[in-house]
Design a protein around this motif. Structure first.
Motif, PDB file in Angstrom:
ATOM      1  N   UNK A 278       0.805  -1.227   0.000  1.00 45.78           N
ATOM      2  CA  UNK A 278       0.000   0.000   0.000  1.00 45.78           C
ATOM      3  C   UNK A 278       0.840   1.280   0.000  1.00 45.78           C
ATOM      4  N   UNK A 279       2.172   1.125   0.194  1.00 43.70           N
ATOM      5  CA  UNK A 279       2.986   2.341   0.147  1.00 43.70           C
ATOM      6  C   UNK A 279       2.877   3.017  -1.222  1.00 43.70           C
ATOM      7  N   UNK A 280       2.841   2.200  -2.281  1.00 47.93           N
ATOM      8  CA  UNK A 280       2.747   2.803  -3.612  1.00 47.93           C
ATOM      9  C   UNK A 280       1.586   2.278  -4.442  1.00 47.93           C
ATOM     10  N   UNK A 281       0.782   1.365  -3.913  1.00 49.44           N
ATOM     11  CA  UNK A 281      -0.320   0.819  -4.721  1.00 49.44           C
ATOM     12  C   UNK A 281      -1.663   1.151  -4.094  1.00 49.44           C
ATOM     13  N   UNK A 282      -2.532   1.778  -4.907  1.00 52.27           N
ATOM     14  CA  UNK A 282      -3.859   2.106  -4.380  1.00 52.27           C
ATOM     15  C   UNK A 282      -4.894   1.062  -4.774  1.00 52.27           C
ATOM     16  N   UNK A 283      -4.508   0.197  -5.726  1.00 55.46           N
ATOM     17  CA  UNK A 283      -5.404  -0.894  -6.156  1.00 55.46           C
ATOM     18  C   UNK A 283      -4.550  -2.140  -6.268  1.00 55.46           C
TER      19      UNK A 283
END
Ligand code: KIV
Ligand code: ZN
Length: 510
Positions: A309-314
Protein backbone atom coordinates in the motif's frame (compact mmCIF):
# COMPACT_ATOMS: atom_id res chain seq x y z
CA UNK A 1 -27.47 2.08 1.37
CA UNK A 2 -25.18 2.51 -1.61
CA UNK A 3 -26.88 3.40 -4.89
CA UNK A 4 -26.14 1.47 -8.04
CA UNK A 5 -24.15 3.27 -10.71
CA UNK A 6 -25.32 1.85 -14.03
CA UNK A 7 -22.53 1.10 -16.49
CA UNK A 8 -23.61 1.67 -20.07
CA UNK A 9 -20.92 0.52 -22.47
CA UNK A 10 -20.83 2.06 -25.94
CA UNK A 11 -17.65 0.46 -27.30
CA UNK A 12 -19.66 -1.22 -30.05
CA UNK A 13 -21.37 2.02 -31.10
CA UNK A 14 -19.46 5.22 -30.23
CA UNK A 15 -16.20 3.25 -29.95
CA UNK A 16 -16.72 1.82 -33.39
CA UNK A 17 -17.33 5.32 -34.79
CA UNK A 18 -13.62 6.13 -34.46
CA UNK A 19 -11.95 5.94 -37.89
CA UNK A 20 -10.35 2.54 -38.39
CA UNK A 21 -12.14 0.85 -35.48
CA UNK A 22 -14.91 -0.84 -37.41
CA UNK A 23 -15.76 -4.36 -36.28
CA UNK A 24 -17.40 -7.34 -37.92
CA UNK A 25 -20.57 -8.91 -36.56
CA UNK A 26 -18.61 -11.81 -35.02
CA UNK A 27 -16.13 -9.45 -33.41
CA UNK A 28 -19.01 -7.46 -31.92
CA UNK A 29 -20.56 -10.58 -30.48
CA UNK A 30 -17.22 -11.59 -28.94
CA UNK A 31 -16.82 -8.19 -27.33
CA UNK A 32 -20.45 -8.16 -26.16
CA UNK A 33 -19.95 -11.54 -24.48
CA UNK A 34 -16.85 -10.18 -22.72
CA UNK A 35 -18.88 -7.18 -21.53
CA UNK A 36 -21.65 -9.46 -20.30
CA UNK A 37 -19.08 -11.54 -18.40
CA UNK A 38 -17.85 -8.34 -16.78
CA UNK A 39 -21.47 -7.62 -15.77
CA UNK A 40 -21.94 -4.45 -17.77
CA UNK A 41 -25.54 -3.33 -17.23
CA UNK A 42 -26.33 -1.93 -20.68
CA UNK A 43 -24.52 -2.66 -23.95
CA UNK A 44 -25.09 -0.23 -26.81
CA UNK A 45 -24.66 -2.71 -29.65
CA UNK A 46 -24.79 -0.27 -32.56
CA UNK A 47 -26.84 2.04 -34.70
CA UNK A 48 -29.24 -0.42 -36.31
CA UNK A 49 -30.27 1.72 -39.29
CA UNK A 50 -26.68 2.46 -40.35
CA UNK A 51 -26.57 -0.52 -42.76
CA UNK A 52 -27.79 -4.10 -43.16
CA UNK A 53 -24.57 -5.26 -41.45
CA UNK A 54 -25.12 -2.96 -38.48
CA UNK A 55 -28.71 -4.15 -38.14
CA UNK A 56 -27.55 -7.78 -38.17
CA UNK A 57 -24.82 -7.05 -35.65
CA UNK A 58 -27.32 -5.51 -33.18
CA UNK A 59 -29.60 -8.48 -33.77
CA UNK A 60 -26.76 -10.99 -33.21
CA UNK A 61 -25.70 -9.29 -29.97
CA UNK A 62 -29.33 -9.19 -28.79
CA UNK A 63 -29.55 -12.92 -29.43
CA UNK A 64 -26.20 -13.88 -27.88
CA UNK A 65 -26.30 -11.85 -24.66
CA UNK A 66 -28.72 -12.76 -21.91
CA UNK A 67 -27.60 -10.93 -18.77
CA UNK A 68 -27.01 -7.37 -20.00
CA UNK A 69 -29.63 -5.04 -21.46
CA UNK A 70 -29.06 -4.46 -25.18
CA UNK A 71 -29.53 -1.04 -26.68
CA UNK A 72 -29.60 0.40 -30.18
CA UNK A 73 -29.07 4.04 -31.03
CA UNK A 74 -31.55 5.88 -33.24
CA UNK A 75 -31.95 9.44 -34.35
CA UNK A 76 -35.31 11.05 -33.58
CA UNK A 77 -36.73 9.65 -36.80
CA UNK A 78 -39.51 7.09 -37.24
CA UNK A 79 -37.49 4.85 -39.56
CA UNK A 80 -34.52 4.76 -37.16
CA UNK A 81 -36.71 3.85 -34.21
CA UNK A 82 -38.55 1.13 -36.09
CA UNK A 83 -35.25 -0.38 -37.25
CA UNK A 84 -33.87 -0.31 -33.70
CA UNK A 85 -37.05 -1.92 -32.34
CA UNK A 86 -36.87 -4.63 -34.99
CA UNK A 87 -33.19 -5.40 -34.34
CA UNK A 88 -33.81 -5.71 -30.59
CA UNK A 89 -36.74 -8.13 -30.84
CA UNK A 90 -34.71 -11.11 -29.61
CA UNK A 91 -33.18 -9.32 -26.62
CA UNK A 92 -33.96 -10.52 -23.12
CA UNK A 93 -34.01 -6.88 -22.06
CA UNK A 94 -33.87 -4.03 -24.56
CA UNK A 95 -33.48 -0.29 -24.69
CA UNK A 96 -33.90 2.25 -27.47
CA UNK A 97 -31.63 5.28 -27.22
CA UNK A 98 -32.93 8.20 -29.26
CA UNK A 99 -31.29 11.58 -29.59
CA UNK A 100 -31.54 15.01 -31.19
CA UNK A 101 -29.18 17.97 -30.98
CA UNK A 102 -30.10 20.85 -28.66
CA UNK A 103 -27.22 23.34 -28.78
CA UNK A 104 -27.87 26.59 -30.70
CA UNK A 105 -25.12 25.80 -33.20
CA UNK A 106 -26.32 22.23 -33.88
CA UNK A 107 -30.00 23.22 -34.15
CA UNK A 108 -29.23 26.07 -36.54
CA UNK A 109 -26.40 24.67 -38.66
CA UNK A 110 -26.98 20.93 -38.62
CA UNK A 111 -30.69 20.37 -38.07
CA UNK A 112 -31.93 23.69 -39.44
CA UNK A 113 -34.80 23.49 -36.96
CA UNK A 114 -36.38 25.90 -34.52
CA UNK A 115 -36.14 24.88 -30.83
CA UNK A 116 -39.91 24.14 -30.73
CA UNK A 117 -39.53 21.70 -33.63
CA UNK A 118 -36.67 19.99 -31.83
CA UNK A 119 -38.86 19.45 -28.75
CA UNK A 120 -41.69 18.19 -30.92
CA UNK A 121 -39.41 15.67 -32.68
CA UNK A 122 -37.89 14.50 -29.40
CA UNK A 123 -41.29 13.87 -27.81
CA UNK A 124 -42.54 12.05 -30.91
CA UNK A 125 -39.43 9.87 -31.01
CA UNK A 126 -39.69 8.88 -27.35
CA UNK A 127 -43.38 8.00 -27.74
CA UNK A 128 -42.62 5.87 -30.79
CA UNK A 129 -39.75 4.10 -29.04
CA UNK A 130 -42.10 3.25 -26.15
CA UNK A 131 -44.13 1.14 -28.59
CA UNK A 132 -41.19 -1.27 -28.69
CA UNK A 133 -39.85 -1.20 -25.13
CA UNK A 134 -40.60 0.46 -21.82
CA UNK A 135 -36.91 1.30 -21.43
CA UNK A 136 -36.24 4.43 -23.49
CA UNK A 137 -33.22 6.70 -23.23
CA UNK A 138 -33.17 10.23 -24.60
CA UNK A 139 -30.04 12.33 -25.28
CA UNK A 140 -29.96 16.04 -26.08
CA UNK A 141 -26.87 15.93 -28.27
CA UNK A 142 -24.25 18.59 -27.48
CA UNK A 143 -25.94 19.22 -24.13
CA UNK A 144 -22.57 20.49 -22.89
CA UNK A 145 -23.01 23.57 -25.14
CA UNK A 146 -26.80 23.86 -24.88
CA UNK A 147 -28.74 26.48 -22.94
CA UNK A 148 -29.77 25.21 -19.52
CA UNK A 149 -33.30 26.63 -19.79
CA UNK A 150 -33.85 24.83 -23.08
CA UNK A 151 -32.45 21.59 -21.66
CA UNK A 152 -34.89 21.82 -18.75
CA UNK A 153 -37.77 22.34 -21.16
CA UNK A 154 -36.97 19.46 -23.52
CA UNK A 155 -36.06 17.02 -20.75
CA UNK A 156 -39.27 17.69 -18.86
CA UNK A 157 -41.21 17.05 -22.08
CA UNK A 158 -39.45 13.75 -22.89
CA UNK A 159 -39.94 12.42 -19.35
CA UNK A 160 -43.66 13.10 -19.77
CA UNK A 161 -43.49 11.28 -23.10
CA UNK A 162 -42.04 8.18 -21.43
CA UNK A 163 -38.22 8.51 -21.37
CA UNK A 164 -36.77 6.54 -18.46
CA UNK A 165 -33.13 7.61 -18.79
CA UNK A 166 -31.93 11.13 -19.61
CA UNK A 167 -28.43 11.06 -20.98
CA UNK A 168 -26.51 14.34 -20.94
CA UNK A 169 -23.71 14.25 -23.52
CA UNK A 170 -20.70 16.50 -23.61
CA UNK A 171 -20.48 15.66 -27.30
CA UNK A 172 -17.44 17.77 -28.13
CA UNK A 173 -15.61 17.35 -24.80
CA UNK A 174 -15.81 21.08 -24.00
CA UNK A 175 -16.90 21.10 -20.36
CA UNK A 176 -14.81 21.36 -17.20
CA UNK A 177 -15.51 19.05 -14.25
CA UNK A 178 -17.03 21.59 -11.83
CA UNK A 179 -19.18 23.05 -14.61
CA UNK A 180 -20.45 19.71 -15.89
CA UNK A 181 -21.16 18.45 -12.37
CA UNK A 182 -23.11 21.58 -11.57
CA UNK A 183 -25.10 21.24 -14.83
CA UNK A 184 -26.28 17.81 -13.70
CA UNK A 185 -27.16 19.15 -10.23
CA UNK A 186 -29.09 22.08 -11.75
CA UNK A 187 -31.07 19.88 -14.16
CA UNK A 188 -32.03 17.50 -11.36
CA UNK A 189 -33.15 20.41 -9.22
CA UNK A 190 -35.00 22.43 -11.82
CA UNK A 191 -36.84 19.77 -13.85
CA UNK A 192 -40.11 19.15 -11.97
CA UNK A 193 -40.42 15.45 -12.96
CA UNK A 194 -36.66 14.71 -12.70
CA UNK A 195 -37.26 11.99 -10.11
CA UNK A 196 -39.03 9.87 -12.77
CA UNK A 197 -35.84 9.23 -14.76
CA UNK A 198 -32.24 8.17 -14.22
CA UNK A 199 -29.67 10.82 -15.10
CA UNK A 200 -26.83 9.59 -17.26
CA UNK A 201 -23.70 11.21 -18.71
CA UNK A 202 -21.73 10.64 -21.89
CA UNK A 203 -18.46 12.55 -22.00
CA UNK A 204 -15.95 12.90 -24.80
CA UNK A 205 -12.28 13.33 -24.11
CA UNK A 206 -11.21 16.22 -26.34
CA UNK A 207 -9.64 18.05 -23.39
CA UNK A 208 -8.66 14.86 -21.57
CA UNK A 209 -11.51 15.42 -19.08
CA UNK A 210 -14.04 12.73 -20.00
CA UNK A 211 -13.50 10.64 -16.86
CA UNK A 212 -13.21 13.67 -14.55
CA UNK A 213 -16.39 15.18 -15.99
CA UNK A 214 -18.27 11.89 -15.64
CA UNK A 215 -17.17 11.46 -12.02
CA UNK A 216 -18.12 15.03 -11.19
CA UNK A 217 -21.57 14.29 -12.65
CA UNK A 218 -21.82 11.18 -10.47
CA UNK A 219 -21.03 13.32 -7.41
CA UNK A 220 -23.99 15.48 -8.48
CA UNK A 221 -26.50 12.71 -8.85
CA UNK A 222 -25.90 11.02 -12.22
CA UNK A 223 -26.51 7.28 -11.79
CA UNK A 224 -25.51 6.03 -15.21
CA UNK A 225 -22.20 6.59 -16.98
CA UNK A 226 -21.69 5.90 -20.66
CA UNK A 227 -18.19 4.75 -21.39
CA UNK A 228 -16.03 2.51 -23.57
CA UNK A 229 -13.29 -0.02 -23.06
CA UNK A 230 -9.86 1.68 -23.31
CA UNK A 231 -11.69 4.99 -23.84
CA UNK A 232 -12.20 4.15 -27.52
CA UNK A 233 -14.46 6.59 -29.36
CA UNK A 234 -14.85 9.49 -31.79
CA UNK A 235 -11.77 11.78 -31.97
CA UNK A 236 -10.05 11.70 -28.55
CA UNK A 237 -12.49 9.02 -27.39
CA UNK A 238 -15.07 8.55 -24.65
CA UNK A 239 -14.69 8.14 -20.89
CA UNK A 240 -12.78 4.90 -20.22
CA UNK A 241 -14.92 2.26 -18.52
CA UNK A 242 -11.99 0.82 -16.56
CA UNK A 243 -11.08 4.23 -15.14
CA UNK A 244 -14.64 5.10 -14.11
CA UNK A 245 -15.23 1.72 -12.49
CA UNK A 246 -11.94 1.63 -10.62
CA UNK A 247 -12.17 5.25 -9.47
CA UNK A 248 -15.60 4.61 -7.96
CA UNK A 249 -14.53 1.26 -6.47
CA UNK A 250 -11.24 2.55 -5.05
CA UNK A 251 -12.75 5.74 -3.63
CA UNK A 252 -15.81 4.30 -1.93
CA UNK A 253 -15.03 6.80 0.84
CA UNK A 254 -16.14 9.54 -1.59
CA UNK A 255 -18.81 8.02 -3.82
CA UNK A 256 -22.35 7.29 -2.62
CA UNK A 257 -22.70 4.56 -5.25
CA UNK A 258 -20.90 1.58 -6.76
CA UNK A 259 -21.10 -0.50 -9.93
CA UNK A 260 -21.93 -4.19 -10.48
CA UNK A 261 -18.79 -4.71 -12.55
CA UNK A 262 -16.68 -7.81 -11.98
CA UNK A 263 -13.38 -5.99 -12.27
CA UNK A 264 -11.28 -9.14 -12.70
CA UNK A 265 -12.34 -9.26 -16.35
CA UNK A 266 -11.27 -5.71 -17.15
CA UNK A 267 -7.83 -6.55 -18.54
CA UNK A 268 -8.98 -9.33 -20.84
CA UNK A 269 -11.77 -7.08 -22.21
CA UNK A 270 -9.21 -4.35 -22.80
CA UNK A 271 -6.93 -6.72 -24.70
CA UNK A 272 -9.79 -8.07 -26.74
CA UNK A 273 -10.91 -4.60 -27.85
CA UNK A 274 -7.36 -3.54 -28.60
CA UNK A 275 -6.73 -6.73 -30.60
CA UNK A 276 -9.93 -6.44 -32.61
CA UNK A 277 -9.59 -2.75 -33.44
CA UNK A 278 -5.80 -2.43 -33.63
CA UNK A 279 -5.95 0.54 -31.24
CA UNK A 280 -2.90 -0.17 -29.12
CA UNK A 281 -3.10 0.67 -25.40
CA UNK A 282 -0.38 3.10 -24.37
CA UNK A 283 1.98 1.65 -21.71
CA UNK A 284 1.19 4.35 -19.15
CA UNK A 285 -2.60 4.10 -19.58
CA UNK A 286 -4.35 3.88 -16.19
CA UNK A 287 -5.53 0.41 -15.11
CA UNK A 288 -4.82 -1.48 -18.36
CA UNK A 289 -1.48 -0.06 -19.60
CA UNK A 290 1.54 -2.38 -19.36
CA UNK A 291 3.16 -0.06 -16.79
CA UNK A 292 0.03 0.65 -14.75
CA UNK A 293 1.20 -1.62 -11.93
CA UNK A 294 4.93 -1.85 -12.76
CA UNK A 295 7.38 -0.53 -10.20
CA UNK A 296 10.67 0.30 -11.86
CA UNK A 297 12.70 2.39 -9.47
CA UNK A 298 14.44 0.62 -6.59
CA UNK A 299 12.90 2.88 -4.00
CA UNK A 300 9.34 2.09 -5.12
CA UNK A 301 10.05 -1.63 -5.31
CA UNK A 302 11.44 -1.59 -1.80
CA UNK A 303 8.33 0.16 -0.52
CA UNK A 304 5.98 -2.22 -2.31
CA UNK A 305 7.84 -5.29 -1.04
CA UNK A 306 7.58 -4.06 2.57
CA UNK A 307 3.95 -3.06 2.26
CA UNK A 308 2.22 -2.86 -1.10
CA UNK A 309 0.00 0.00 0.00
CA UNK A 310 2.99 2.34 0.15
CA UNK A 311 2.75 2.80 -3.61
CA UNK A 312 -0.32 0.82 -4.72
CA UNK A 313 -3.86 2.11 -4.38
CA UNK A 314 -5.40 -0.89 -6.16
CA UNK A 315 -4.45 -4.54 -6.44
CA UNK A 316 -3.28 -5.54 -9.91
CA UNK A 317 -5.07 -8.91 -9.52
CA UNK A 318 -8.39 -7.12 -9.01
CA UNK A 319 -8.40 -5.93 -12.61
CA UNK A 320 -7.06 -9.17 -14.06
CA UNK A 321 -3.28 -8.75 -14.00
CA UNK A 322 -1.07 -11.68 -13.02
CA UNK A 323 -3.82 -14.26 -12.85
CA UNK A 324 -2.79 -17.59 -14.41
CA UNK A 325 -0.63 -15.88 -16.98
CA UNK A 326 1.57 -18.69 -18.22
CA UNK A 327 -0.53 -21.49 -19.54
CA UNK A 328 -0.05 -23.96 -22.31
CA UNK A 329 2.78 -25.57 -24.25
CA UNK A 330 3.64 -28.05 -26.97
CA UNK A 331 2.18 -31.01 -25.09
CA UNK A 332 -1.11 -29.40 -24.14
CA UNK A 333 -4.07 -31.17 -25.66
CA UNK A 334 -7.33 -30.06 -27.16
CA UNK A 335 -9.19 -30.20 -23.85
CA UNK A 336 -6.66 -28.02 -22.08
CA UNK A 337 -6.85 -25.57 -24.98
CA UNK A 338 -10.65 -25.55 -24.93
CA UNK A 339 -10.84 -24.99 -21.19
CA UNK A 340 -8.29 -22.16 -21.34
CA UNK A 341 -10.47 -20.52 -24.00
CA UNK A 342 -13.42 -20.83 -21.65
CA UNK A 343 -11.47 -19.30 -18.77
CA UNK A 344 -10.54 -16.41 -21.03
CA UNK A 345 -14.22 -15.98 -21.91
CA UNK A 346 -13.62 -16.80 -25.57
CA UNK A 347 -16.54 -18.56 -27.20
CA UNK A 348 -15.93 -19.77 -30.73
CA UNK A 349 -18.96 -19.98 -32.98
CA UNK A 350 -18.40 -23.51 -34.28
CA UNK A 351 -16.31 -26.69 -34.07
CA UNK A 352 -14.70 -25.61 -37.37
CA UNK A 353 -13.38 -22.44 -35.72
CA UNK A 354 -12.25 -24.39 -32.68
CA UNK A 355 -10.37 -26.85 -34.89
CA UNK A 356 -8.75 -24.05 -36.84
CA UNK A 357 -7.73 -22.31 -33.61
CA UNK A 358 -6.32 -25.54 -32.18
CA UNK A 359 -4.30 -26.18 -35.36
CA UNK A 360 -2.87 -22.65 -35.13
CA UNK A 361 -2.12 -23.24 -31.47
CA UNK A 362 -0.17 -26.43 -32.27
CA UNK A 363 1.78 -24.67 -35.04
CA UNK A 364 2.64 -21.88 -32.65
CA UNK A 365 3.60 -24.27 -29.85
CA UNK A 366 6.11 -25.88 -32.22
CA UNK A 367 7.84 -22.55 -32.66
CA UNK A 368 7.36 -21.06 -29.23
CA UNK A 369 8.06 -22.77 -25.94
CA UNK A 370 5.42 -21.16 -23.73
CA UNK A 371 2.00 -20.04 -24.92
CA UNK A 372 0.57 -17.14 -22.92
CA UNK A 373 -3.00 -15.86 -22.71
CA UNK A 374 -2.08 -12.99 -25.01
CA UNK A 375 -0.88 -15.48 -27.65
CA UNK A 376 -4.17 -17.35 -27.44
CA UNK A 377 -6.17 -14.13 -27.78
CA UNK A 378 -4.15 -13.12 -30.85
CA UNK A 379 -4.48 -16.46 -32.57
CA UNK A 380 -8.22 -16.58 -31.98
CA UNK A 381 -8.56 -13.07 -33.46
CA UNK A 382 -6.64 -14.33 -36.47
CA UNK A 383 -8.86 -17.40 -36.94
CA UNK A 384 -12.12 -15.49 -36.52
CA UNK A 385 -10.92 -12.71 -38.83
CA UNK A 386 -10.01 -15.08 -41.65
CA UNK A 387 -13.17 -17.19 -41.61
CA UNK A 388 -14.96 -15.52 -44.54
CA UNK A 389 -12.41 -13.28 -46.15
CA UNK A 390 -12.07 -12.91 -49.91
CA UNK A 391 -8.29 -12.72 -49.86
CA UNK A 392 -6.05 -15.03 -47.83
CA UNK A 393 -2.37 -15.79 -47.64
CA UNK A 394 -1.48 -19.20 -49.06
CA UNK A 395 2.31 -19.00 -48.83
CA UNK A 396 5.13 -16.54 -48.85
CA UNK A 397 8.89 -16.62 -49.40
CA UNK A 398 11.08 -13.61 -48.71
CA UNK A 399 14.82 -13.32 -49.45
CA UNK A 400 16.68 -10.66 -47.58
CA UNK A 401 20.47 -10.45 -47.63
CA UNK A 402 23.07 -7.80 -46.83
CA UNK A 403 23.85 -5.77 -49.92
CA UNK A 404 21.04 -7.35 -51.98
CA UNK A 405 17.56 -6.09 -52.85
CA UNK A 406 14.92 -8.03 -50.88
CA UNK A 407 12.50 -10.07 -52.97
CA UNK A 408 9.13 -11.51 -51.91
CA UNK A 409 7.20 -14.27 -53.62
CA UNK A 410 3.62 -14.23 -52.41
CA UNK A 411 0.79 -16.63 -53.20
CA UNK A 412 -2.69 -15.41 -52.35
CA UNK A 413 -6.08 -16.98 -52.69
CA UNK A 414 -8.47 -14.38 -54.15
CA UNK A 415 -12.09 -15.48 -54.38
CA UNK A 416 -10.81 -19.07 -54.34
CA UNK A 417 -8.30 -18.59 -57.18
CA UNK A 418 -4.61 -18.86 -56.39
CA UNK A 419 -2.34 -16.13 -57.74
CA UNK A 420 1.44 -15.86 -57.31
CA UNK A 421 3.57 -12.73 -57.76
CA UNK A 422 7.22 -11.87 -57.13
CA UNK A 423 8.29 -8.32 -56.29
CA UNK A 424 11.33 -6.53 -54.92
CA UNK A 425 11.28 -3.72 -52.40
CA UNK A 426 13.36 -1.52 -50.14
CA UNK A 427 12.97 -4.07 -47.35
CA UNK A 428 11.25 -7.45 -46.92
CA UNK A 429 7.96 -5.90 -45.75
CA UNK A 430 7.96 -3.41 -48.63
CA UNK A 431 8.59 -6.25 -51.10
CA UNK A 432 5.77 -8.34 -49.61
CA UNK A 433 3.34 -5.39 -49.60
CA UNK A 434 4.15 -4.56 -53.23
CA UNK A 435 3.51 -8.16 -54.23
CA UNK A 436 0.17 -8.24 -52.37
CA UNK A 437 -0.91 -4.89 -53.81
CA UNK A 438 -0.02 -5.95 -57.34
CA UNK A 439 -2.44 -8.86 -56.96
CA UNK A 440 -5.28 -7.08 -55.12
CA UNK A 441 -4.97 -3.64 -56.84
CA UNK A 442 -6.64 -1.94 -53.90
CA UNK A 443 -5.16 1.55 -54.56
CA UNK A 444 -5.17 2.22 -50.84
CA UNK A 445 -2.71 4.35 -48.93
CA UNK A 446 -0.81 2.87 -46.00
CA UNK A 447 -1.23 5.41 -43.19
CA UNK A 448 0.20 3.46 -40.31
CA UNK A 449 2.42 0.43 -39.84
CA UNK A 450 3.55 -0.67 -36.39
CA UNK A 451 5.05 -3.80 -34.87
CA UNK A 452 4.97 -4.76 -31.22
CA UNK A 453 5.74 -7.91 -29.32
CA UNK A 454 2.79 -9.76 -27.82
CA UNK A 455 4.83 -11.28 -24.99
CA UNK A 456 8.48 -11.03 -24.03
CA UNK A 457 11.49 -12.95 -25.43
CA UNK A 458 12.95 -13.28 -28.92
CA UNK A 459 10.61 -16.17 -29.70
CA UNK A 460 7.57 -13.95 -29.00
CA UNK A 461 4.95 -13.36 -31.65
CA UNK A 462 5.15 -9.99 -33.34
CA UNK A 463 1.84 -8.20 -33.69
CA UNK A 464 1.52 -5.88 -36.65
CA UNK A 465 -1.09 -3.15 -36.95
CA UNK A 466 -1.74 -1.34 -40.18
CA UNK A 467 -4.14 1.38 -41.16
CA UNK A 468 -5.22 1.87 -44.77
CA UNK A 469 -7.07 4.76 -46.32
CA UNK A 470 -9.13 4.86 -49.50
CA UNK A 471 -11.38 7.73 -50.53
CA UNK A 472 -11.62 9.04 -46.96
CA UNK A 473 -12.45 5.64 -45.51
CA UNK A 474 -10.01 4.25 -42.97
CA UNK A 475 -9.66 0.62 -41.92
CA UNK A 476 -7.21 -1.15 -39.68
CA UNK A 477 -5.76 -4.64 -39.93
CA UNK A 478 -3.95 -6.88 -37.48
CA UNK A 479 -1.75 -9.92 -37.87
CA UNK A 480 0.38 -11.94 -35.48
CA UNK A 481 3.14 -14.45 -36.10
CA UNK A 482 6.56 -15.37 -34.75
CA UNK A 483 7.85 -14.20 -38.17
CA UNK A 484 7.18 -10.47 -38.35
CA UNK A 485 7.22 -10.35 -42.16
CA UNK A 486 4.42 -12.93 -42.21
CA UNK A 487 2.62 -11.01 -39.44
CA UNK A 488 2.96 -7.89 -41.62
CA UNK A 489 1.45 -9.66 -44.63
CA UNK A 490 -1.44 -10.98 -42.51
CA UNK A 491 -2.17 -7.50 -41.12
CA UNK A 492 -2.15 -5.97 -44.61
CA UNK A 493 -4.43 -8.69 -45.98
CA UNK A 494 -6.78 -8.33 -43.00
CA UNK A 495 -7.15 -4.60 -43.73
CA UNK A 496 -7.55 -5.17 -47.49
CA UNK A 497 -10.41 -7.57 -46.83
CA UNK A 498 -12.16 -4.83 -44.88
CA UNK A 499 -11.68 -2.43 -47.78
CA UNK A 500 -13.10 -5.03 -50.19
CA UNK A 501 -16.10 -5.70 -47.96
CA UNK A 502 -17.07 -2.03 -48.02
CA UNK A 503 -20.74 -1.14 -47.58
CA UNK A 504 -22.17 2.34 -47.16
CA UNK A 505 -23.14 3.10 -43.58
CA UNK A 506 -24.98 6.08 -42.18
CA UNK A 507 -23.22 7.99 -39.42
CA UNK A 508 -25.69 8.86 -36.65
CA UNK A 509 -24.32 12.31 -35.92
CA UNK A 510 -23.74 13.63 -39.43
O1 KIV B 1 -21.52 12.18 -28.21
C1 KIV B 1 -22.75 12.16 -28.36
O2 KIV B 1 -23.46 13.16 -28.21
C2 KIV B 1 -23.36 10.90 -28.76
C3 KIV B 1 -24.85 10.86 -28.76
C4 KIV B 1 -25.38 10.13 -29.92
C5 KIV B 1 -25.33 10.32 -27.45
O3 KIV B 1 -22.68 9.93 -29.00
ZN1 ZN C 1 -20.60 10.23 -28.27
Amino acid sequence: MTDQLIIFDTTLRDGEQSPGASMTKDEKVRIAKALERMRVDVIEAGFAIASKGDFEAVQAVAKAVKDSRICSLSRALDADIDRAGEALKMANASRIHTFIATSPIHMKMKLRMEPEQVIENAVKAVKRARRYTDDVEFSPEDAGRSETDFLCQILEAVIDAGATTLNIPDTVGYNLPHQFGSLIGTLRERIPNADKAVFSVHCHNDLGLAVANSLSAVMNGARQVECTINGLGERAGNAALEEIVMAVRTRQDMFPCDTNIDTQHILSASRLVSGVTGFVVQPNKAIVGANAFAHESGIHQDGVLKNRETYEIMRAEDVGWNTNRMVLGKHSGRNAFRSRLQELGIELESEVELNAAFTRFKELADKKHEIFDEDIQALVSDVVATTDERVSLVSMKVCSETGETPVATVTLSVDDDEVQVQMSGSGPVDAAYRAIESIVQSHTELQLYSVSNITTGTDAQGEVNVRLEKGGRIVSGQGADTDIVIASAKAYINALNKILAHVDRAHPQV
